[in-house]
Enzyme design. Structure first.
Site, short mmCIF file in Angstrom:
data_model
loop_
_atom_site.label_atom_id
_atom_site.label_comp_id
_atom_site.label_asym_id
_atom_site.label_seq_id
_atom_site.Cartn_x
_atom_site.Cartn_y
_atom_site.Cartn_z
N CYS A 48 0.81 -1.21 0.00
CA CYS A 48 0.00 0.00 0.00
C CYS A 48 0.85 1.27 0.00
CB CYS A 48 -0.92 -0.01 1.23
SG CYS A 48 -1.83 1.52 1.48
N TRP A 81 -7.72 -6.49 5.65
CA TRP A 81 -6.36 -6.99 5.46
C TRP A 81 -6.13 -8.13 6.43
CZ3 TRP A 81 -2.98 -4.94 1.82
CH2 TRP A 81 -3.37 -3.74 1.23
N THR A 115 -8.62 0.05 6.73
CA THR A 115 -7.51 0.54 5.92
C THR A 115 -6.18 0.46 6.66
OG1 THR A 115 -7.81 2.83 6.68
CG2 THR A 115 -9.07 2.14 4.73
N VAL A 116 -5.13 0.40 5.86
CA VAL A 116 -3.76 0.55 6.35
C VAL A 116 -3.21 1.84 5.77
CG1 VAL A 116 -3.28 -1.89 6.69
CG2 VAL A 116 -2.87 -0.89 4.45
N TYR A 179 -5.43 6.72 -8.90
CA TYR A 179 -6.63 5.96 -8.57
C TYR A 179 -7.85 6.52 -9.29
CZ TYR A 179 -4.18 3.44 -4.88
OH TYR A 179 -3.31 2.63 -4.19
#
Length: 333
Positions: A48, A81, A115-116, A179
């Site tokens: 990421c 994740w 999220t990370v 993105y």
């Protein structure tokens, strides 16, 4: 693993959800989370780009012995994740299989994506924050008492306004811009994002032609934020996200700038090209339904001479390079 195919909304621009958990870990502990060595674990997938920022800053500032690092695998399903790289698929410190468990430990009905990067309080097992832009700024300012000897000043007080301005432009047009291209739901939204992306890359090419770093003569937060996107450009964004006016390697100034940073301790030693490619090409099944991961490009090109030192500049200011990565955190590409 059942992967989430819903990255693209037909007919719509890509709209990133930027509502994060805004708690901060500070010296005064005003949000209930005081700076405390050994208390927190940074969960940051190698794949990421947003998480990659935190691993670079952690390395440069020498916070490895203060904030531990949990590494999820490169792919995830629609829920979370997962720690599939660890023995038994369980994070050895947090004792969980999914990052989602840390979010639910604090917010049982957490409604947004898992999220990370995320920082988890080890004792309670609860997520503290996933506000990635603030995490690195706090590493640089709130954890200063625990920086290594010779740590660089990545967020100089006198340059903060300019760093913020440059970083904001880079976020909208480049970091998030790729993105917007890749997850565009219409031809018009794709072309709008494509044009903005390459206009900004041209602007960066010109800006960096006469100076080694983005702001001032040392590495700052702005360089870190740009680098993690550049590192993924040719391997992923050029083809997978249709950002194909040209490759990074065909932009001589930006390509040399990116190689300069890659060859700087703390940058390239956080980049795992295999995990990066696997994440994008396997997880985004609506873009790449075959799940085939490309073999190229050859990562050895990142080690070619760059001559950026001829522009002057001091990578670490009055500081020094970080020590080599911890044995458990070394990457073999």
């Amino acid at each position: 693993m059942s992967l989430d195919p819903s990255y693209i909304t037909p007919g719509k621009d890509f709209d990133r959800d930027t509502n994060y958990i805004e708690d901060r870990i500070t010296q005064d502990g005003r949000d209930g989370w005081p700076v405390e060595p050994g208390r927190y674990r940074l969960v940051a997938a190698r794949a990421c780009p947003w998480a990659n920022r935190t691993t670079i800053v952690r390395r440069l500032l020498g916070l490895e012995g203060v904030i531990s690092l949990g590494l999820p695998g490169p792919t995830h399903d629609k829920n979370s994740w997962t720690f599939d790289l660890d023995p038994g698929g369980v994070d050895p410190v947090l004792g969980i299989e999914r990052l989602q468990q840390a979010f639910f430990a604090r917010f049982p009905d957490y409604p947004r994506g898992i999220t990370v990067p995320a920082i988890v309080d080890v004792t309670s097992g609860q997520v503290v924050t996933n506000n990635y832009p603030q995490i690195t700024l706090d590493f640089e300012t709130e954890w200063i008492a625990h920086h290594r000897a010779g740590a660089p000043d990545l967020y100089p007080q006198a340059l903060r306004a300019e760093i913020g301005e440059v970083a904001n432009l880079i976020f909208h047009d480049v970091n998030n811009g790729v993105y917007k291209c890749g997850f565009a739901g219409s031809q018009k939204s794709y072309e709008r994002a494509y044009d903005a992306l390459f206009a900004r890359l041209d602007w960066l090419e010109e800006r960096l032609a006469g100076q080694r770093y983005l702001v001032g003569d040392t590495i700052t937060e702005a360089d870190i934020r740009l680098f993690t996107t550049l590192a993924r450009f040719d391997a992923v964004y050029h083809g997978h996200f249709k950002c194909n006016r040209n490759k990074l390697s065909e932009m001589p100034v930006l390509w040399a700038y990116a190689r300069d940073l890659f060859q700087t301790p703390g940058f390239g030693d956080t980049i795992d090209f295999n995990q990066i490619k696997k994440h994008y090409y396997v997880t985004h099944v609506d873009i790449n339904p075959s799940g085939i991961v490309p073999k190229g490009p050859d990562a050895a090109a990142w080690l070619a001479p760059h001559s950026r030192a001829d522009l002057g500049g001091r990578p670490f200011g009055t500081g020094t390079p970080p020590e080599p990565p911890l044995p458990a955190e070394r990457i073999v590409n």
